[in-house]
Structures are given as C-alpha cells and as structure tokens.
Write a protein that holds these residues in place. Structure first.
Motif, PDB file in Angstrom:
ATOM      1  N   VAL A  93       0.758  -1.170  -0.031  1.00 27.60           N
ATOM      2  CA  VAL A  93       0.154   0.120  -0.046  1.00 27.60           C
ATOM      3  C   VAL A  93       0.991   1.431  -0.098  1.00 27.60           C
ATOM      4  O   VAL A  93       0.385   2.419   0.114  1.00 27.60           O
ATOM      5  CB  VAL A  93      -0.932   0.025   1.273  1.00 27.60           C
ATOM      6  N   GLY A  94       2.219   0.894  -0.240  1.00 29.27           N
ATOM      7  CA  GLY A  94       3.013   2.337  -0.357  1.00 29.27           C
ATOM      8  C   GLY A  94       3.251   2.590   1.286  1.00 29.27           C
ATOM      9  O   GLY A  94       2.876   2.033   2.046  1.00 29.27           O
ATOM     10  N   LYS A  95       4.073   3.748   1.574  1.00 32.58           N
ATOM     11  CA  LYS A  95       4.298   4.251   2.981  1.00 32.58           C
ATOM     12  C   LYS A  95       3.216   4.561   3.507  1.00 32.58           C
ATOM     13  O   LYS A  95       2.323   5.480   2.936  1.00 32.58           O
ATOM     14  CB  LYS A  95       5.293   5.405   2.421  1.00 32.58           C
ATOM     15  N   ILE A  96       3.099   4.166   4.597  1.00 29.64           N
ATOM     16  CA  ILE A  96       2.064   4.481   5.392  1.00 29.64           C
ATOM     17  C   ILE A  96       2.017   6.035   5.735  1.00 29.64           C
ATOM     18  O   ILE A  96       3.142   6.474   6.383  1.00 29.64           O
ATOM     19  CB  ILE A  96       1.852   3.706   6.715  1.00 29.64           C
ATOM     20  N   ILE A  97       0.728   6.958   5.576  1.00 28.08           N
ATOM     21  CA  ILE A  97       0.871   8.269   6.071  1.00 28.08           C
ATOM     22  C   ILE A  97      -0.155   8.527   7.056  1.00 28.08           C
ATOM     23  O   ILE A  97       0.050   9.552   7.731  1.00 28.08           O
ATOM     24  CB  ILE A  97       0.697   8.913   4.570  1.00 28.08           C
ATOM     25  N   GLY A  98      -1.076   7.629   7.185  1.00 25.26           N
ATOM     26  CA  GLY A  98      -1.912   8.096   8.289  1.00 25.26           C
ATOM     27  C   GLY A  98      -2.790   6.725   8.512  1.00 25.26           C
ATOM     28  O   GLY A  98      -2.584   5.502   8.096  1.00 25.26           O
ATOM     29  N   GLY A  99      -3.902   6.946   9.490  1.00 27.25           N
ATOM     30  CA  GLY A  99      -4.655   5.693   9.790  1.00 27.25           C
ATOM     31  C   GLY A  99      -5.651   6.127  11.034  1.00 27.25           C
ATOM     32  O   GLY A  99      -5.502   7.478  11.607  1.00 27.25           O
ATOM     33  N   THR A 100      -6.286   5.295  11.349  1.00 23.62           N
ATOM     34  CA  THR A 100      -7.335   5.253  12.595  1.00 23.62           C
ATOM     35  C   THR A 100      -7.572   4.180  13.326  1.00 23.62           C
ATOM     36  O   THR A 100      -7.422   3.062  12.623  1.00 23.62           O
ATOM     37  CB  THR A 100      -8.821   5.863  11.760  1.00 23.62           C
ATOM     38  N   VAL A 136       6.668   6.032  18.061  1.00 24.17           N
ATOM     39  CA  VAL A 136       5.964   7.417  18.452  1.00 24.17           C
ATOM     40  C   VAL A 136       6.679   8.530  18.613  1.00 24.17           C
ATOM     41  O   VAL A 136       7.497   8.310  19.616  1.00 24.17           O
ATOM     42  CB  VAL A 136       4.619   7.111  19.064  1.00 24.17           C
ATOM     43  N   LYS A 137       6.608   9.523  18.072  1.00 28.53           N
ATOM     44  CA  LYS A 137       7.134  10.600  18.542  1.00 28.53           C
ATOM     45  C   LYS A 137       6.622  11.678  19.403  1.00 28.53           C
ATOM     46  O   LYS A 137       7.236  12.272  20.183  1.00 28.53           O
ATOM     47  CB  LYS A 137       7.563  11.508  16.812  1.00 28.53           C
ATOM     48  N   LEU A 195      -5.064   1.555   8.025  1.00 33.19           N
ATOM     49  CA  LEU A 195      -3.798   2.352   7.886  1.00 33.19           C
ATOM     50  C   LEU A 195      -3.761   2.881   6.230  1.00 33.19           C
ATOM     51  O   LEU A 195      -4.171   1.869   5.431  1.00 33.19           O
ATOM     52  CB  LEU A 195      -2.701   1.474   7.993  1.00 33.19           C
ATOM     53  N   TYR A 196      -3.580   4.008   6.206  1.00 35.46           N
ATOM     54  CA  TYR A 196      -3.651   4.508   4.802  1.00 35.46           C
ATOM     55  C   TYR A 196      -2.108   4.785   4.304  1.00 35.46           C
ATOM     56  O   TYR A 196      -1.462   5.579   4.987  1.00 35.46           O
ATOM     57  CB  TYR A 196      -4.377   5.790   4.935  1.00 35.46           C
ATOM     58  N   GLY A 197      -2.126   4.099   3.286  1.00 38.40           N
ATOM     59  CA  GLY A 197      -0.593   4.355   2.225  1.00 38.40           C
ATOM     60  C   GLY A 197      -0.793   5.159   1.173  1.00 38.40           C
ATOM     61  O   GLY A 197      -1.858   5.607   0.838  1.00 38.40           O
ATOM     62  N   GLU A 198       0.333   5.479   0.669  1.00 41.38           N
ATOM     63  CA  GLU A 198       0.504   6.446  -0.697  1.00 41.38           C
ATOM     64  C   GLU A 198      -0.361   5.750  -1.638  1.00 41.38           C
ATOM     65  O   GLU A 198      -0.662   6.600  -2.649  1.00 41.38           O
ATOM     66  CB  GLU A 198       1.788   6.713  -0.971  1.00 41.38           C
ATOM     67  N   THR A 199      -0.313   4.400  -1.875  1.00 43.47           N
ATOM     68  CA  THR A 199      -1.037   3.848  -2.949  1.00 43.47           C
ATOM     69  C   THR A 199      -2.172   2.529  -2.548  1.00 43.47           C
ATOM     70  O   THR A 199      -2.812   2.201  -3.466  1.00 43.47           O
ATOM     71  CB  THR A 199       0.134   2.979  -3.639  1.00 43.47           C
ATOM     72  N   GLY A 200      -2.741   2.679  -1.256  1.00 41.89           N
ATOM     73  CA  GLY A 200      -3.637   2.104  -0.901  1.00 41.89           C
ATOM     74  C   GLY A 200      -3.877   2.034   0.540  1.00 41.89           C
ATOM     75  O   GLY A 200      -3.246   2.524   1.228  1.00 41.89           O
ATOM     76  N   SER A 201      -4.936   1.068   0.934  1.00 45.46           N
ATOM     77  CA  SER A 201      -5.502   1.220   2.237  1.00 45.46           C
ATOM     78  C   SER A 201      -5.201  -0.210   2.789  1.00 45.46           C
ATOM     79  O   SER A 201      -5.732  -0.993   2.181  1.00 45.46           O
ATOM     80  CB  SER A 201      -6.745   2.037   2.535  1.00 45.46           C
ATOM     81  N   ASN A 210       8.269   8.124  11.536  1.00 44.60           N
ATOM     82  CA  ASN A 210       8.317   7.863  10.030  1.00 44.60           C
ATOM     83  C   ASN A 210       7.355   8.914   9.534  1.00 44.60           C
ATOM     84  O   ASN A 210       7.323   8.989   8.151  1.00 44.60           O
ATOM     85  CB  ASN A 210       8.026   6.530   9.834  1.00 44.60           C
ATOM     86  N   GLY A 211       6.805   9.818  10.265  1.00 49.67           N
ATOM     87  CA  GLY A 211       6.044  10.766   9.619  1.00 49.67           C
ATOM     88  C   GLY A 211       4.542  10.413   9.428  1.00 49.67           C
ATOM     89  O   GLY A 211       3.607  11.414   9.316  1.00 49.67           O
ATOM     90  N   ALA A 212       4.016   9.269   9.808  1.00 51.23           N
ATOM     91  CA  ALA A 212       2.647   8.869   9.869  1.00 51.23           C
ATOM     92  C   ALA A 212       1.760   9.611  10.942  1.00 51.23           C
ATOM     93  O   ALA A 212       2.608   9.680  12.147  1.00 51.23           O
ATOM     94  CB  ALA A 212       2.453   7.528   9.757  1.00 51.23           C
ATOM     95  N   THR A 213       0.340   9.823  10.913  1.00 51.56           N
ATOM     96  CA  THR A 213      -0.291  10.431  11.843  1.00 51.56           C
ATOM     97  C   THR A 213      -1.476   9.445  11.871  1.00 51.56           C
ATOM     98  O   THR A 213      -2.214   9.269  10.844  1.00 51.56           O
ATOM     99  CB  THR A 213      -0.744  11.890  11.614  1.00 51.56           C
ATOM    100  N   VAL A 214      -1.615   9.033  13.266  1.00 48.94           N
ATOM    101  CA  VAL A 214      -2.865   7.995  13.330  1.00 48.94           C
ATOM    102  C   VAL A 214      -3.827   8.568  14.492  1.00 48.94           C
ATOM    103  O   VAL A 214      -3.351   9.113  15.562  1.00 48.94           O
ATOM    104  CB  VAL A 214      -2.192   6.662  13.820  1.00 48.94           C
ATOM    105  N   THR A 215      -5.102   8.495  14.188  1.00 48.87           N
ATOM    106  CA  THR A 215      -6.223   8.889  15.167  1.00 48.87           C
ATOM    107  C   THR A 215      -6.355   7.760  15.946  1.00 48.87           C
ATOM    108  O   THR A 215      -6.836   6.738  15.221  1.00 48.87           O
ATOM    109  CB  THR A 215      -7.368   9.502  14.506  1.00 48.87           C
ATOM    110  N   LEU A 216      -6.449   7.890  17.579  1.00 46.42           N
ATOM    111  CA  LEU A 216      -6.958   6.877  18.287  1.00 46.42           C
ATOM    112  C   LEU A 216      -8.195   7.249  19.064  1.00 46.42           C
ATOM    113  O   LEU A 216      -7.983   8.193  19.977  1.00 46.42           O
ATOM    114  CB  LEU A 216      -5.740   6.514  19.234  1.00 46.42           C
ATOM    115  N   GLY A 217      -9.164   6.613  18.851  1.00 45.50           N
ATOM    116  CA  GLY A 217     -10.319   6.788  19.714  1.00 45.50           C
ATOM    117  C   GLY A 217     -10.617   5.775  20.827  1.00 45.50           C
ATOM    118  O   GLY A 217     -10.763   4.589  20.357  1.00 45.50           O
ATOM    119  N   ALA A 218     -10.512   6.060  21.916  1.00 43.51           N
ATOM    120  CA  ALA A 218     -10.947   5.050  23.208  1.00 43.51           C
ATOM    121  C   ALA A 218     -11.797   5.435  23.998  1.00 43.51           C
ATOM    122  O   ALA A 218     -11.627   6.526  24.712  1.00 43.51           O
ATOM    123  CB  ALA A 218      -9.407   4.869  23.777  1.00 43.51           C
TER     124      ALA A 218
END
Length: 372
Positions: free
Chosen positions: A141-148, A192-193, A256-262, A234-242
């Motif tokens: 899915v390419g480099k992961i850039i984000g997610g939930t 995580v940064k 998880l959302y990548g540059e070419t797919g999810s 690595n630059g990815a940003t992920v939302t966490l709802g708990a």
C-alpha cells in the motif's frame, strides 16, 4: 530447544489462559503457581497439575527460571521488581507498569542483573497482524501516511460484578485496552514521536448491572472518553479513539492509509481475523489466506495463542537473541499511553522521551518453531 521452568504469580481469571495455553509451546514447562490467597493457588494448581507455592517459595524455587506476573496492574511494578531481585526473568501482563519512571527502573534493574523482561500484549504476533506487517513491509500500500484506530463501547459495569478498578487512575480505556492497539501500531509503523489528546469523563459514576453488588454506584475518577492523535517517527499520523462512553458506533478497529492503498487490520485484541486491502479502484478485498499458525482458530472460531510472547522470550534466552515482547517496546507503549493522558489533562502536545526498535517480524516458519 531448552525448556525453561515457568512460575506464575496471580491465580485470577487470566491465569487460566496462560496455564491452558502454555503447553502448546515447546520452550515452556509449567512448574508452579502462587497467589497471596493460597486457596486460589491450590485450586489452580490442582486444576492444571502444577505445584502451589507461596510467593516467597516460588521466587526462591530452583526449578523456576521465568516468572509470569498476572497480578492487578497497580502492583505490576512492585511484583516484577521482586521477580528481578530474586534473579528470575520476568514476564508481565499488560500494562507492564503505570508510569514511565517505573518502567525505566525495571529496565535498569534487569540490565544490571543480566535478566530479560517481557510484557503482554503478544497478540501482535498473531497471524493477522503479522500478515498486515508483511504487506506493509512489502510496500503493498506504499508508505503509510496515516490511519485510524477505534476501541469503543460502554464499559464493563453491565457484566463485571466488581468493575471499580476500570474507572480509577491506572485504568480507563487507554491503559486497559490501549496496549493492544498502541503495541500493534508500533510493530507495524515503528515508534511514536509525539501525542496530543482530548480526554473527558462523561459519567461521574457507573451502576453495576450484575452480581451481588447489582445497583451499586461506582465512582469514575479517570478519563473514559479519549480522542488522541499520534505522530510517528516515520511521519505517519494516526487517530486513536478510546472510549467507554459510547453505546454504538460503526468505526472499524484499525485502518492504515498508504500512498498507494489502504490496509484494514482486524481487532488487535485478538490473534486472528481477515486483513483487507483497497487501492485506486476503491474495491476492498481480503488478502489471500496466509499459512501462519498463530492465525489458525483453536478456540471455536477464534485464534488464541496467548503465551506466544512468553514462549518467544524463553526461546530467545536459549538462543541468546532479542525477544519480541521486550521491555523497550513495553516501556515505549507506556510512554505513549501515559503521554496521551498527560496531554488530555494539560491540553497540549506531549513529546515522548523514549523510543524503540520495531520488534522483529514473526514468520510462519518461526511461529511453527515455537509450537510443540
């Protein structure tokens, strides 16, 4: 492979999973159980044909090499510290500790004694999550850039007869369920940064709906509705709802959302499930079945291989290699979770002070080698 003698401190409900599943793994030999309640220890010992020791006896036992800490989270630090001071390797249920300082203390103590510390969760070693890891590492899915990620419900008071602990400091959805999600994200994406969060408690008390205390009110003294944003190194940003304040929702567990797919990852609380993928055609399909032994259902329709992390640690001790559920990973996960809670309280970004390496992937062949 040399078997290591395993002792367990804490004979509550979770002990049945360890005692029942440990015989699946070739590196583990169950020896004894202990509890401050000797009646509980004797009952478990008789049920699983092991020895019942006092805590002091177990910590001194020459046939016990590694001790599993299944006590309540608020004493995880104190008990694991005693295990290390007794010269035994330690493996703890999640979370390893409740503060970053406690984690650093254990890390220093273990290093000074040449001992290993491991910690649940080990569900990220499951077939589904290792397949997701393989897809990411292969660039599917390419480099992961984000997610939930979402872990939401309405708490434990409807079914748990003594839910008090869940609503006190040291628990809540982030520290109780969050370890599964945070640890899996770290093994998939790396450390995580920084984190930022909003955290509230919608209800000031919960009403027990089951057991002898039905109808009794339990005070809520920790956030139960947390919305966080995790910035990965690595630059990815992920939302966490708990949240334990939600009656119903339609969020998936992890996307998880990548540059070419999810990539759609099943519940990190469990070992198995179907990993799905979607690309530019907008079609979401399941990945082909993967021959990973820790994804094979062994309890009805569910795959449950709890003790996989402990078995990997025992094998690592024998082989002189790093283990996957290691203290660096566990301490970093604690840093992430406590950072989320600090951010929610202070309403500001929190830069994390720890980091870790991604634990090594666990291939199907490596998983099979851990099994009897």
């Amino acid at each position: 492979m040399t078997q290591l003698g395993v002792g367990i401190i804490g004979c509550g409900n979770i002990s049945t999973s360890y005692l029942g599943l440990a015989p699946l793994f070739r590196s583990l030999r169950l020896v004894a159980v202990a509890d401050i309640n000797m009646d509980a220890a004797r009952a478990r010992a008789e049920e699983y044909d092991v020895r019942a020791d006092t805590v002091e006896e177990l910590l001194k036992a020459p046939d016990v090499d590694v001790v599993v800490n299944l006590t309540i989270p608020e004493v995880h630090f104190a008990v694991t510290k005693r295990i290390l001071e007794a010269g035994k390797h330690a493996y703890s249920e999640k979370p390893l500790v409740l503060t970053l300082q406690e984690g650093e203390t254990l890390r220093e103590l273990a290093a000074s004694k040449g001992l290993l510390v491991g910690s649940a969760p080990d569900t990220f070693l499951g077939g589904a999550h290792q397949q997701a890891r393989a897809a990411i590492d292969a660039g599917d899915v390419g480099k992961i850039i984000g997610g939930t990620c979402h872990v939401m419900g309405h708490g434990m008071e409807a079914w748990h007869p003594n839910p008090d602990f869940f609503y006190q400091p040291g628990a809540g959805p982030v520290l109780d369920i969050g370890p599964y999600y945070v640890t899996n994200l770290i093994q998939l994406l790396g450390p995580v940064k920084a984190v930022v969060a909003l955290a509230t408690a919608t209800f000031s008390e919960r009403i027990i709906g089951n057991g002898d205390r039905e109808g009794e009110a339990v005070p809520v003294n920790t956030p139960t509705n947390i919305h966080a944003l995790l910035e990965f190194a690595n630059g990815a940003t992920v939302t966490l709802g708990a949240s334990w304040d939600v009656w119903a929702h339609r969020h998936t567990n992890m996307e998880l959302y990548g540059e070419t797919g999810s990539l759609f990852v099943p519940d990190p609380n469990f070992f198995g499930g179907v990993v799905e993928i979607g690309g530019p055609d907008q079609e979401i399909t399941g990945l082909p079945a993967w021959d990973h032994p820790f994804g094979v259902p062994n309890q009805g329709e569910r795959a449950n291989y709890r003790c996989a992390g402990l078995a990997d640690m025992a094998a690592a001790i024998d082989a002189g290699r790093a283990h996957r559920c290691n203290i660096d990973l566990a301490v970093h996960a604690v840093d992430v979770m406590t950072g989320i809670l600090r951010s929610g309280e202070a309403r500001r970004f929190v830069e994390l002070s720890t980091t870790c390496e991604r634990p090594a992937a666990l291939s199907p062949d490596e998983a099979r080698a851990l099994l009897v």
